[in-house]
Design a protein around this motif. Structure first.
Motif, short mmCIF file in Angstrom:
data_model
loop_
_atom_site.label_atom_id
_atom_site.label_comp_id
_atom_site.label_asym_id
_atom_site.label_seq_id
_atom_site.Cartn_x
_atom_site.Cartn_y
_atom_site.Cartn_z
N CYS A 38 0.84 -1.19 0.00
CA CYS A 38 0.00 0.00 0.00
C CYS A 38 0.88 1.24 0.00
CB CYS A 38 -0.94 0.00 1.21
SG CYS A 38 -0.12 0.17 2.81
N SER A 39 0.29 2.36 -0.38
CA SER A 39 1.03 3.62 -0.43
C SER A 39 0.06 4.79 -0.44
CB SER A 39 1.92 3.66 -1.68
OG SER A 39 2.60 4.90 -1.76
N ASN A 40 0.55 5.91 0.08
CA ASN A 40 -0.22 7.15 0.01
C ASN A 40 0.29 8.04 -1.12
OD1 ASN A 40 2.26 7.62 1.39
ND2 ASN A 40 1.46 9.58 2.12
N VAL A 41 1.30 7.56 -1.85
CA VAL A 41 1.94 8.38 -2.89
C VAL A 41 1.19 8.27 -4.21
CG1 VAL A 41 4.07 8.78 -4.18
CG2 VAL A 41 4.17 8.14 -1.76
N GLY A 42 0.80 7.06 -4.56
CA GLY A 42 0.08 6.87 -5.82
C GLY A 42 0.14 5.42 -6.23
N PRO A 43 -0.61 5.05 -7.26
CA PRO A 43 -0.65 3.65 -7.67
C PRO A 43 0.63 3.17 -8.33
CG PRO A 43 -1.92 5.00 -9.18
CD PRO A 43 -1.51 5.90 -8.04
N VAL A 44 1.46 4.08 -8.84
CA VAL A 44 2.71 3.70 -9.50
C VAL A 44 3.86 4.43 -8.81
CG1 VAL A 44 4.03 3.65 -11.64
CG2 VAL A 44 1.53 3.35 -11.70
#
Length: 317
Positions: A38-44
């Protein structure tokens, strides 16, 4: 489990978490774990080596996970500039009882939540000065491979993530499962981090040794209660003691007597986890002769007394 990725994540630490928990080893007796990136930065996400990672989950995965791993942190970002939503999500996860784990510079992200204030932590030695400057209220330990406390775990640089993962596996599922994973990963037989830790030292078992020594090792594993000597084992292998010792070290990475000692300690770990036998009874069954001898060798190898080890890991049986 959720693995929280920041921008330009470190591939090694990310791979460690996936290698330990993301591979299906149920056929080997290892319980299954679901791992979500998971990430809060973006899907890529861009990776430093010039490739990209597609991430399917956002911060909502932190609401689901029982363990959250932070592989690395962005040290160019001041602590006050970490995404407030991410910091709050980590705080909420800890409050509901989730285990939060940081690898290497991931300790900076965990520290930014304030959850480590007044606690011990570690990170890569190269970041120690920077960490102390940012977080003076945290007791930074540079001479350890990892730290544990209050549901939070931090590891030192790079490969120390493996040591911490094995500790967490042992907490959850016991020494036998941790040793299975360690042997599959072919980790070094000894890790000296200057501290007493519960990390398994995955010495080769008979199944790991090829050739004419395997039968001898299998016999030893079934007769640990006996007083074993190099001369006796050499006779069983139809070799001179000198040749046997040389061949043995080449095959296992250690001496025959040290290998026997480690096998006895590993057997003691299994019995402490899975039985109610007394320390005296265990010592007699695995060839230490006395509880005092078992305590001495067990404490030196494992970093804990047999009683303390049983109290910590009996629930994982």
């Amino acid at each position: 489990m959720a693995v929280l990725l920041l921008d330009r994540p470190a591939m090694f630490e990310l791979s460690v978490a996936i290698e330990v928990w993301g591979n299906d080893r149920t056929a080997l007796g290892v319980p299954y774990s679901e791992v979500r990136l998971c990430s809060n930065v973006g899907p890529v996400l861009q990776v430093a080596v010039g490739c990209e990672i597609t991430v399917r989950h956002g911060l909502e995965a932190l609401d689901w996970a029982d363990t959250i791993v932070i592989p690395n942190g962005d040290l160019t970002t001041p602590a006050v500039d970490y995404d407030p939503e991410m910091v709050d999500a980590l705080r909420c996860a800890h409050q509901r009882g989730a285990r939060i784990v940081s690898f290497c510079s991931g300790a900076f992200v965990l520290a930014a939540t304030g959850l480590l204030d007044g606690c011990t932590a570690t990170t890569h030695w190269a970041y120690a000065k920077q960490f102390r400057a940012r977080y003076p209220g945290i007791d930074l330990r540079e001479g350890v491979l990892y730290t544990c406390g209050d549901g939070m775990y931090t590891s030192a640089g790079t490969a120390a993530a493996i040591d911490l993962c094995l500790h967490l596996v042992r907490e959850d599922w016991g020494a036998e499962v941790a040793n299975t994973i360690a042997r599959r990963m072919v980790v070094p037989p000894h890790r000296d981090g200057g501290q007493a830790q519960f990390v398994e030292q995955p010495v080769a078992a008979s199944a790991d040794v090829e050739g004419d020594l395997r039968a001898v090792l299998q016999w030893v594993e079934g007769h640990l209660d006996r007083q074993l000597t190099v001369d006796e084992l050499a006779r069983r292998a139809a070799m001179t003691p000198r040749t046997f010792a040389r061949r043995f070290k080449a095959a296992t990475g250690t001496t025959p007597l040290q290998w026997i000692l480690n096998q006895r300690v590993a057997a003691a770990q299994r019995m402490l986890e899975t039985s109610t036998a007394s320390v005296d009874a265990i010592a007699a069954q695995i060839g230490f002769g006395s509880a005092a001898a078992l305590r001495q060798h067990f404490t030196r190898v494992v970093g804990s007394t047999p009683s303390a080890y049983r109290a910590a890991f009996r629930h994982a049986a």
